[in-house]
Design a protein around this motif. Structure first.
Motif, PDB file in Angstrom:
ATOM      1  N   THR A 122      -5.680   3.789   2.654  1.00  0.00           N
ATOM      2  CA  THR A 122      -5.786   2.635   1.741  1.00  0.00           C
ATOM      3  C   THR A 122      -6.969   1.756   2.138  1.00  0.00           C
ATOM      4  OG1 THR A 122      -4.208   1.360   3.074  1.00  0.00           O
ATOM      5  CG2 THR A 122      -3.325   2.647   1.219  1.00  0.00           C
ATOM      6  N   ARG A 129      -4.686 -15.462  10.598  1.00  0.00           N
ATOM      7  CA  ARG A 129      -3.568 -15.261   9.670  1.00  0.00           C
ATOM      8  C   ARG A 129      -2.443 -16.228   9.996  1.00  0.00           C
ATOM      9  NH1 ARG A 129      -1.978 -10.260   7.020  1.00  0.00           N
ATOM     10  NH2 ARG A 129       0.247  -9.953   6.776  1.00  0.00           N
ATOM     11  N   ASN A 174       3.291 -14.905   8.000  1.00  0.00           N
ATOM     12  CA  ASN A 174       3.000 -13.761   7.119  1.00  0.00           C
ATOM     13  C   ASN A 174       3.174 -12.451   7.892  1.00  0.00           C
ATOM     14  OD1 ASN A 174       2.208 -12.131   5.057  1.00  0.00           O
ATOM     15  ND2 ASN A 174       0.143 -12.947   4.870  1.00  0.00           N
ATOM     16  N   HIS A 221       3.183   0.914  11.198  1.00  0.00           N
ATOM     17  CA  HIS A 221       2.723   2.263  10.862  1.00  0.00           C
ATOM     18  C   HIS A 221       3.284   3.257  11.870  1.00  0.00           C
ATOM     19  CE1 HIS A 221       0.001  -0.534   8.952  1.00  0.00           C
ATOM     20  NE2 HIS A 221      -0.463   0.428   8.182  1.00  0.00           N
ATOM     21  N   SER A 266      -1.511  -0.451   0.107  1.00  0.00           N
ATOM     22  CA  SER A 266      -0.313   0.288  -0.292  1.00  0.00           C
ATOM     23  C   SER A 266       0.568  -0.499  -1.266  1.00  0.00           C
ATOM     24  CB  SER A 266       0.500   0.635   0.961  1.00  0.00           C
ATOM     25  OG  SER A 266       0.904  -0.549   1.627  1.00  0.00           O
ATOM     26  N   ARG A 308       4.363  -5.571  -4.205  1.00  0.00           N
ATOM     27  CA  ARG A 308       2.906  -5.552  -4.378  1.00  0.00           C
ATOM     28  C   ARG A 308       2.530  -4.258  -5.084  1.00  0.00           C
ATOM     29  NH1 ARG A 308      -0.899  -5.723   0.913  1.00  0.00           N
ATOM     30  NH2 ARG A 308      -0.137  -3.589   1.145  1.00  0.00           N
TER      31      ARG A 308
HETATM   32  O1  TXA Z   1      -2.266  -0.389   2.769  1.00  0.00           O
HETATM   33  C1  TXA Z   1      -1.796  -1.283   3.474  1.00  0.00           C
HETATM   34  O2  TXA Z   1      -0.640  -1.703   3.314  1.00  0.00           O
HETATM   35  C2  TXA Z   1      -2.698  -1.843   4.577  1.00  0.00           C
HETATM   36  C3  TXA Z   1      -2.953  -0.730   5.600  1.00  0.00           C
HETATM   37  C4  TXA Z   1      -3.664  -1.225   6.820  1.00  0.00           C
HETATM   38  O3  TXA Z   1      -1.752  -0.105   5.920  1.00  0.00           O
HETATM   39  N1  TXA Z   1      -2.080  -2.970   5.188  1.00  0.00           N
HETATM   40  C5  TXA Z   1      -1.966  -4.170   4.556  1.00  0.00           C
HETATM   41  O4  TXA Z   1      -1.440  -5.170   5.355  1.00  0.00           O
HETATM   42  O5  TXA Z   1      -2.317  -4.362   3.413  1.00  0.00           O
HETATM   43  P1  TXA Z   1      -1.512  -6.725   4.996  1.00  0.00           P
HETATM   44  O6  TXA Z   1      -0.990  -7.435   6.170  1.00  0.00           O
HETATM   45  O7  TXA Z   1      -2.859  -7.064   4.555  1.00  0.00           O
HETATM   46  O8  TXA Z   1      -0.465  -6.865   3.872  1.00  0.00           O
HETATM   47  C6  TXA Z   1       0.895  -6.715   4.222  1.00  0.00           C
HETATM   48  C7  TXA Z   1       1.774  -7.343   3.196  1.00  0.00           C
HETATM   49  C8  TXA Z   1       1.704  -8.853   3.254  1.00  0.00           C
HETATM   50  O9  TXA Z   1       1.613  -9.311   1.931  1.00  0.00           O
HETATM   51  C9  TXA Z   1       3.031  -9.234   3.874  1.00  0.00           C
HETATM   52  O10 TXA Z   1       3.488 -10.476   3.445  1.00  0.00           O
HETATM   53  C10 TXA Z   1       3.916  -8.101   3.413  1.00  0.00           C
HETATM   54  O11 TXA Z   1       3.112  -6.971   3.492  1.00  0.00           O
HETATM   55  N2  TXA Z   1       5.073  -7.914   4.301  1.00  0.00           N
HETATM   56  C11 TXA Z   1       5.070  -7.516   5.575  1.00  0.00           C
HETATM   57  N3  TXA Z   1       6.319  -7.491   6.096  1.00  0.00           N
HETATM   58  C12 TXA Z   1       7.124  -7.895   5.100  1.00  0.00           C
HETATM   59  C13 TXA Z   1       8.528  -8.082   4.986  1.00  0.00           C
HETATM   60  N4  TXA Z   1       9.354  -7.869   6.024  1.00  0.00           N
HETATM   61  N5  TXA Z   1       9.018  -8.500   3.804  1.00  0.00           N
HETATM   62  C14 TXA Z   1       8.187  -8.722   2.744  1.00  0.00           C
HETATM   63  N6  TXA Z   1       6.860  -8.553   2.779  1.00  0.00           N
HETATM   64  C15 TXA Z   1       6.330  -8.149   3.938  1.00  0.00           C
END
Ligand code: TXA
Ligand code: MG
Length: 320
Positions: free
Chosen positions: A27, A50, A54, A59, A173, A187
């Motif tokens: 991604t 960050r 958040n 992975h 993703s 998302r």
């Molecule tokens: O494709 C992807 O998902 C990439 C690659 C690196 O794997 N990662 C990514 O991570 O986009 P980030 O941190 O940019 O976005 C992660 C999203 C954030 O919007 C966060 O709030 C959400 O995932 N998230 C993480 N843990 C969560 C949870 N327990 N409940 C709800 N949302 C969560």
């Protein structure tokens, strides 16, 4: 400055020592740390700027490895994991006590996926590590799809970037949460809700999560520094703003109203996957182009088109 290399063993060695390392996925690039190293997890938040509330995505190398961190795995989620992993689908599931609060921002759930990139998958499977990794960009900026973009944005703050070439999906993703068996889209991403429905046999709820429960869904996100406006009619917008230095982000067709060098076409063939793959690279280039305004054309259609538009709406959010 960061070393850029293709040695997954070196990446694994540094991660095991408690370093933060950038890793490729299909991604976008991630900024990774071993989920058992609190200091490294804190460093991710610091390096990105960050907000602490958040949470991060974990992975893993396989469904079995992922299941270790999950308290209960609804059948619908298991079907999705079996069907789409390794792949660009993140599942939000009840977590076990061994998942650090720093990863989940104190929530009772963990977001988890098995990424589909040969180098990173080898690293995860051979090392057995579980890696927390948000996208490898400063908070609210455009996600990176090449090692060079990571280096440009964060190279002075990390030691190693594992170079896996250009990301093939190009946008983050799809994230799905569950109320019992019921999937809910948090998302949009490369895997559309139709595909989730086909595999689970359940219709996907699309209720927007409340911003505090799902802080990553805040409106402003993925933004270039240059003001960006999302437009339906490119010609009309160019004529309206013609006295500004314009950069154009177009879906299929070039515009004859601005010089060729000032426009990027995402997919001349109208291939939505290609458009998604080229999106962030185009935004990085336009943002570096010294324009006073970027005009981005809306992408028509469902499925992955929705995910691309979602990113464009967020890139534009702070300027509307
Ligand atoms: O494709 C992807 O998902 C990439 C690659 C690196 O794997 N990662 C990514 O991570 O986009 P980030 O941190 O940019 O976005 C992660 C999203 C954030 O919007 C966060 O709030 C959400 O995932 N998230 C993480 N843990 C969560 C949870 N327990 N409940 C709800 N949302 C969560
Ligand atoms: Mg991100």
């Amino acid at each position: 400055m960061a070393h850029i290399g293709t040695d997954w063993k070196e990446a694994a060695r540094r991660l095991t020592m408690g370093d933060v390392v950038a890793i490729p996925t299909e991604t976008v690039y991630g900024l990774a740390a071993d989920i058992r190293c609190p200091d490294a997890l804190h460093a991710i938040y610091r390096i990105k700027g960050r907000p602490q509330h958040n949470p991060l995505i974990v992975h893993c190398g396989s469904l079995e490895q992922a299941a270790q961190w999950v308290r209960s795995f609804p059948l619908s989620a298991r079907k999705l994991a079996e069907h789409f992993w390794p792949g660009p689908l993140t599942l939000v599931l009840p977590r076990t006590d061994s998942v650090s609060d720093i990863v989940t921002a104190g929530q009772d759930t963990v977001a988890i996926r098995v990424p589909d990139h040969p180098l990173t998958l080898t690293l995860l499977q051979e090392s057995g590590l579980a890696l927390a990794a948000p996208s490898a960009n400063p908070s609210n900026y455009i996600s990176p799809v090449t090692a060079q973009q990571v280096d440009h944005m964060l190279g002075d703050r990390i030691g190693y970037i594992l170079d896996g070439g250009r990301c093939t999906a190009g946008i983050e993703s799809t994230i799905v949460a569950f109320d019992g068996e019921q999937p809910r889209l948090l998302r949009p991403g490369p895997i559309g809700p139709e595909a989730v429905e086909a595999v689970t046999g359940l219709s996907v709820l699309e209720k927007e999560g409340d911003a505090l429960a799902h802080p990553g869904m805040f409106k402003k996100h993925y933004s270039p520094r240059t003001p960006l406006i999302l437009v339906d009619d490119v010609k009309e917008a160019v004529l309206r703003d013609r006295d500004r230095r314009l950069g154009l982000l177009l879906y299929r067709h070039r515009s004859d109203l601005v010089p060729d060098a000032d426009q990027i076409v995402l997919s001349p063939e109208g291939d939505l996957e290609e458009a998604a793959r080229n999106l962030y690279d185009a935004l990085h280039r336009l943002d570096a182009g010294g324009y006073s305004l970027i005009l981005a054309e809306k992408i028509p259609g469902e499925g992955i088109a929705r995910a691309v538009n979602d990113r464009l709406v967020k890139a534009a959010a702070s300027y509307e």
